[in-house]
Design a protein around this motif. Structure first.
Motif, short mmCIF file in Angstrom:
data_model
loop_
_atom_site.label_atom_id
_atom_site.label_comp_id
_atom_site.label_asym_id
_atom_site.label_seq_id
_atom_site.Cartn_x
_atom_site.Cartn_y
_atom_site.Cartn_z
N VAL A 162 0.81 -1.01 -0.24
CA VAL A 162 0.08 0.07 -0.08
C VAL A 162 0.83 1.22 0.11
CG1 VAL A 162 -1.89 1.42 1.54
CG2 VAL A 162 -1.91 -0.96 1.08
N ALA A 163 1.81 1.06 0.76
CA ALA A 163 2.94 2.51 0.97
C ALA A 163 3.50 2.70 -0.38
CB ALA A 163 3.78 2.41 1.71
N ALA A 164 3.84 1.56 -1.00
CA ALA A 164 5.09 1.53 -2.32
C ALA A 164 3.80 1.94 -3.46
CB ALA A 164 5.34 0.34 -2.62
N GLY A 165 2.69 1.58 -3.41
CA GLY A 165 1.80 1.86 -4.55
C GLY A 165 1.16 3.42 -4.37
N ARG A 221 -11.97 5.53 -2.98
CA ARG A 221 -13.15 4.88 -2.27
C ARG A 221 -12.54 4.17 -1.08
NH1 ARG A 221 -14.78 1.13 -7.14
NH2 ARG A 221 -12.58 1.04 -7.17
N GLY A 222 -11.23 4.18 -0.74
CA GLY A 222 -11.02 3.58 0.54
C GLY A 222 -10.70 2.05 0.39
N GLY A 223 -10.45 1.46 -0.65
CA GLY A 223 -10.38 0.06 -0.79
C GLY A 223 -9.20 -0.67 -0.29
N ASP A 224 -9.04 -1.68 0.03
CA ASP A 224 -8.09 -2.52 0.84
C ASP A 224 -6.59 -2.39 -0.08
OD1 ASP A 224 -9.54 -2.89 3.09
OD2 ASP A 224 -9.98 -4.88 2.28
N HIS A 225 -6.75 -2.33 -1.34
CA HIS A 225 -5.48 -2.37 -1.97
C HIS A 225 -4.87 -1.14 -2.47
CE1 HIS A 225 -5.59 -6.57 -1.54
NE2 HIS A 225 -6.76 -6.89 -1.77
N GLY A 226 -5.91 -0.23 -2.70
CA GLY A 226 -5.37 0.89 -3.21
C GLY A 226 -4.84 0.85 -4.62
N PHE A 227 -3.64 1.42 -4.84
CA PHE A 227 -3.31 1.26 -6.21
C PHE A 227 -3.10 0.05 -6.69
CE2 PHE A 227 0.79 1.46 -8.83
CZ PHE A 227 0.42 2.31 -9.94
N GLY A 228 -2.77 -1.06 -5.77
CA GLY A 228 -2.45 -2.51 -6.15
C GLY A 228 -3.66 -3.31 -6.71
N PRO A 271 2.79 -2.55 16.55
CA PRO A 271 2.97 -2.69 15.48
C PRO A 271 1.76 -2.52 14.50
CG PRO A 271 4.22 -4.37 16.68
CD PRO A 271 3.35 -3.61 17.40
N ALA A 272 0.55 -3.11 15.04
CA ALA A 272 -0.71 -2.88 14.37
C ALA A 272 -0.94 -1.38 13.92
CB ALA A 272 -1.87 -3.55 15.27
N ALA A 273 -0.59 -0.62 15.15
CA ALA A 273 -1.15 0.87 15.02
C ALA A 273 -0.14 1.51 14.16
CB ALA A 273 -0.94 1.50 16.54
N ARG A 274 0.95 1.27 14.12
CA ARG A 274 1.99 1.76 13.13
C ARG A 274 1.42 1.64 11.42
NH1 ARG A 274 7.24 4.24 12.21
NH2 ARG A 274 6.83 4.99 14.18
N SER A 275 1.07 0.11 11.43
CA SER A 275 0.58 -0.23 9.97
C SER A 275 -0.60 0.50 9.66
CB SER A 275 0.54 -1.76 10.06
OG SER A 275 1.59 -2.24 10.01
N ASP A 276 -1.74 0.52 10.76
CA ASP A 276 -2.78 1.25 10.27
C ASP A 276 -2.64 2.86 9.86
OD1 ASP A 276 -4.26 -1.07 10.71
OD2 ASP A 276 -4.75 -0.54 12.97
N ALA A 277 -1.59 3.36 10.60
CA ALA A 277 -1.26 4.84 10.40
C ALA A 277 -0.82 5.07 9.22
CB ALA A 277 -0.51 5.24 11.57
N VAL A 278 0.11 4.02 8.43
CA VAL A 278 0.57 4.17 7.28
C VAL A 278 -0.31 4.04 6.19
CG1 VAL A 278 2.29 3.18 5.58
CG2 VAL A 278 2.90 3.64 7.83
N LYS A 279 -1.25 3.01 6.45
CA LYS A 279 -2.32 2.75 5.43
C LYS A 279 -3.33 3.91 5.31
CE LYS A 279 -2.96 -1.42 6.73
NZ LYS A 279 -3.61 -2.81 6.92
N SER A 280 -3.54 4.41 6.37
CA SER A 280 -4.62 5.47 6.36
C SER A 280 -4.04 6.83 5.89
CB SER A 280 -4.84 5.89 8.06
OG SER A 280 -5.58 6.94 7.97
N ALA A 281 -2.68 6.92 6.04
CA ALA A 281 -2.02 8.20 5.26
C ALA A 281 -2.01 7.88 3.91
CB ALA A 281 -0.70 8.29 5.94
#
Length: 421
Positions: free
Chosen positions: A56-59, A67-74, A193-203
Motif C-alpha cells: 500500500v505504501a509503495a503503491g 473509495r478507500g479500498g484495501d489494496h489502493g493502487f495495487g 506494530p498494528a497501530a503503525r501499520s494502520d497509520a501508514v495505510k490511512s495516510a
C-alpha cells in the motif's frame, strides 16, 4: 505531497523494509534509462506481519483508491495469465503491486514470474492466421503472500520446482525484520506494530499519487540524473557485494541497487524526508538478508541438487536395497520409474552399499532421474562431483559395481553428503 511525506515516508525512518518498499515506487522509471532488467520482489510473511502495508505504501507513490479500498493502487494475484499481461502493460515503466500470492494457481506462478520480469506477452494468432503484435512492457513489481514461489509451486495439484531463474526474477524477501514486530524495527514509544501499520495505510489512502510524479518531473528535467543514478548503482554494488558472491547474487544486487539509487535521488530532490545515505543503508540491509537466505556462494541449482539427494537418502531409506559383498540381502531390485515419473512404479532408487570406507548410495538411472526430476541427469552428476560427493570411474560420471554376478553402472553418492551443510 506534504501529507504523504509526513504520514507515509517519515514513518520509514529506522524501518528498512518500508524504506525499501517506498523506494521501489521510484525505481521503475529508472530501469529503461539504466538498461536494467525488469523483475519483482516478493514479501513473504505470516498474516498480520505488515507485508500488505508495504505494498500500500509503495503503491501510494503513484496512485490510490479514493473509495478507500484495501489494496489502493495495487491489485491481487487472482487473475489469469492474460489478465496479468494486461496489468503489466498498463504499468509499463512504473510500479505494479500484486497482493495475496496464494491466489494464483501454483501451475501458473512460475510462468507468471518469468513473464512479468521478461516483459513480453504470449504470441497469439489472429483469426486469419497472422501473428498479433506481442505486448511488451518494462516494470518493477512487488508481491506479497504467506508463502514464497518455491513453496507455492511445490504445493500445487501437480507439484513443480522453482528454477533458479524463476527465483531470481521474483526475489523472496522475509517480511520479518527480526524484532518480533513483523516488518517493523522501530516504533514510537507506546506504539504497537498494528497501530503503525494502520497509520501508514490511512495516510496512504488520504495522500497518494503525488510522490511518483514529483520524482519523475525532477528526473526528466535534470540532464545529469541518469549519470547520477548510474554512479549510485555502481557504489551500491561495490559496497554490497562480496568477493565470493556468485553471478546470481550479483545479478540480484543490481536490481536492489536501482532501488537504492532511486531512494537516494528521491531524498536528494526532497520527495522523501530522508537524510542522504539512509535509503542505501536500509536497502543494503534488506539485500544482505536476502543474499544470506538465497545463498551467496555456490550456484543455487547445485545446492538444490545436493539438498534433494540428502532428502531422498535421509527420509526414504527404504528405497535403497541393502547390498553387501556384491549381493542383495532381499529381493528388492531397482526398476525403471517409467516416463510418467510416478513413484508407485519405482520399487527402489538403487542400493545402499556398505564398504570398508563407508556407506555409498548407488542410484539407478531411473532413481536418479526421479529424485532429481527437472534437472538434466548429466548436469546434476557434474554438480555432485564438483561438490566432492560423487564417486566415479575414471573420466565418467558413473561407477561400475558388481551386483548379483553382473556389473552395472550407478551414480555412486558418498554418505558424506549427509554431513554437508
Amino acid at each position: 505531497l506534504d501529507g504523504w511525506r509526513e504520514g507515509v515516508a517519515a514513518r520509514a525512518e529506522g524501518n528498512a523494509l518500508l524504506t525499501f518498499a517506498i523506494a521501489c515506487g521510484f525505481a521503475a522509471p529508472l530501469l529503461r534509462q539504466l538498461g536494467a532488467d525488469g523483475g519483482g520482489f516478493h514479501f513473504r510473511g505470516n498474516s498480520s506481519s505488515g507485508k500488505s502495508t508495504l505494498l500500500v505504501a509503495a503503491g501510494s507513490t503513484w496512485g490510490g483508491d479514493s473509495r478507500g479500498g484495501d489494496h489502493g493502487f495495487g491489485h491481487t494475484w487472482r487473475a489469469t495469465a492474460n489478465a496479468l499481461e494486461s496489468l503489466a502493460l498498463a504499468h509499463n515503466d512504473t510500479l505494479l503491486c500484486l497482493d495475496e500470492f496464494a491466489q494464483i494457481d501454483a501451475a501458473e506462478a512460475g510462468i507468471a514470474a518469468y513473464a512479468l520480469a521478461n516483459g513480453e506477452g504470449k504470441a497469439r494468432l489472429k483469426a486469419d492466421g497472422s501473428l498479433r503484435s506481442v505486448a511488451k512492457w518494462l516494470t518493477l513489481y512487488l508481491s506479497s503472500g504467506e508463502i514464497g514461489l518455491e513453496t507455492h509451486m511445490a504445493g500445487g495439484a501437480r507439484p513443480g520446482r522453482a528454477a533458479a531463474g524463476q527465483e531470481l526474477r521474483l526475489l523472496d524477501i522475509s517480511a520479518d525484520a527480526g524484532r518480533e514486530m513483523g516488518i517493523w524495527e522501530h516504533l514510537a514509544e507506546g506504539e504497537t506494530p498494528a497501530a503503525r501499520s494502520d497509520a501508514v495505510k490511512s495516510a496512504a489512502k488520504a495522500h497518494y499519487g503525488h510522490a511518483g510524479p514529483a520524482f519523475l518531473e525532477r528526473l526528466v528535467a535534470d540532464p545529469a540524473a541518469v549519470q547520477l543514478a548510474a554512479r549510485l548503482v555502481a557504489a551500491f554494488c561495490a559496497d554490497a557485494l562480496r568477493p565470493d558472491d556468485t553471478g546470481q547474487v550479483a545479478r540480484a544486487a543490481r536490481r536492489f541497487a536501482v532501488v537504492a539509487a532511486a531512494g537516494e535521488m528521491a531524498a536528494l530532490w526532497g520527495v522523501v524526508p530522508w537524510p542522504a545515505g539512509a535509503a542505501a543503508r536500509a536497502i543494503g540491509l534488506v539485500f544482505d538478508r536476502w543474499a544470506e537466505n538465497f545463498g551467496r556462494s555456490g550456484d543455487r541449482e547445485a545446492r538444490s541438487v545436493l539438498k534433494r539427494l540428502r532428502g531422498a537418502i535421509q527420509s526414504e531409506a527404504a528405497m535403497f536395497a541393502p547390498l553387501i559383498d556384491g549381493d542383495t540381502t532381499d529381493d528388492a531390485e531397482p526398476t525403471d520409474a517409467g516416463r510418467d515419473g510416478q513413484a508407485r512404479s519405482l520399487k527402489t532408487y538403487g542400493y545402499r552399499w556398505r564398504t570398508g570406507d563407508g556407506v555409498k548410495y548407488l542410484f539407478h538411472e531411473s532413481g536418479w532421474e526421479f529424485v532429481l526430476s527437472g534437472v538434466n541427469p548429466a548436469d546434476a552428476a557434474r554438480m555432485v562431483l564438483k561438490a566432492g560427493f560423487l564417486e566415479t570411474d575414471k573420466d565418467r560420471t558413473k561407477k561400475s559395481v558388481k551386483v548379483k554376478r553382473s556389473r552395472q553402472r550407478f551414480y555412486c553418492v558418498s554418505s558424506r553428503i549427509l554431513d554437508d551443510e
